[in-house]
Design a protein around this motif. Sequence first.
Motif, mmCIF file in Angstrom:
data_model
loop_
_atom_site.group_PDB
_atom_site.id
_atom_site.type_symbol
_atom_site.label_atom_id
_atom_site.label_comp_id
_atom_site.label_asym_id
_atom_site.label_seq_id
_atom_site.Cartn_x
_atom_site.Cartn_y
_atom_site.Cartn_z
ATOM 1 N N LEU A 93 0.829 -1.211 0.000
ATOM 2 C CA LEU A 93 0.000 0.000 0.000
ATOM 3 C C LEU A 93 0.861 1.259 0.000
ATOM 4 O O LEU A 93 0.615 2.201 -0.765
ATOM 5 C CB LEU A 93 -0.931 -0.004 1.218
ATOM 6 N N THR A 150 2.786 1.607 -3.457
ATOM 7 C CA THR A 150 1.882 1.972 -4.543
ATOM 8 C C THR A 150 1.386 3.410 -4.388
ATOM 9 O O THR A 150 1.291 4.147 -5.374
ATOM 10 C CB THR A 150 0.691 1.005 -4.595
ATOM 11 N N THR A 151 1.078 3.815 -3.165
ATOM 12 C CA THR A 151 0.647 5.191 -2.922
ATOM 13 C C THR A 151 1.752 6.176 -3.277
ATOM 14 O O THR A 151 1.508 7.182 -3.948
ATOM 15 C CB THR A 151 0.231 5.371 -1.450
ATOM 16 N N SER A 190 2.062 6.351 -7.104
ATOM 17 C CA SER A 190 0.976 7.059 -7.784
ATOM 18 C C SER A 190 1.023 8.563 -7.524
ATOM 19 O O SER A 190 0.626 9.347 -8.380
ATOM 20 C CB SER A 190 -0.376 6.486 -7.377
ATOM 21 N N LEU A 191 1.518 8.968 -6.367
ATOM 22 C CA LEU A 191 1.601 10.395 -6.057
ATOM 23 C C LEU A 191 2.797 11.078 -6.726
ATOM 24 O O LEU A 191 2.689 12.232 -7.158
ATOM 25 C CB LEU A 191 1.689 10.605 -4.549
#
Length: 69
Positions: free
Chosen positions: A23, A26-27, A30-31
């Motif tokens: 998590l 991936t966060t 993506s940011l």
Amino acid sequence: MPLRLRKFIGTILLIVLVLGYALLATTFASLLLGRSPWWVHLLYFTLTGLLWILPAMVLIKWMAGPIKK
């Protein structure tokens, strides 16, 4: 601590480690990597895909208990 209990606790911690790490990685990707070229994504996910193994190895060694001679 009994070996069975140590393995149970270690299994729960390993699941939490993998889910939390996935998590977080991936966060972060993506940011911050949204407009990066494909090779930056490849490098990032290769490194982060291998990096979780280090704390997992320590946890698995702990789960196995001390080596009896």
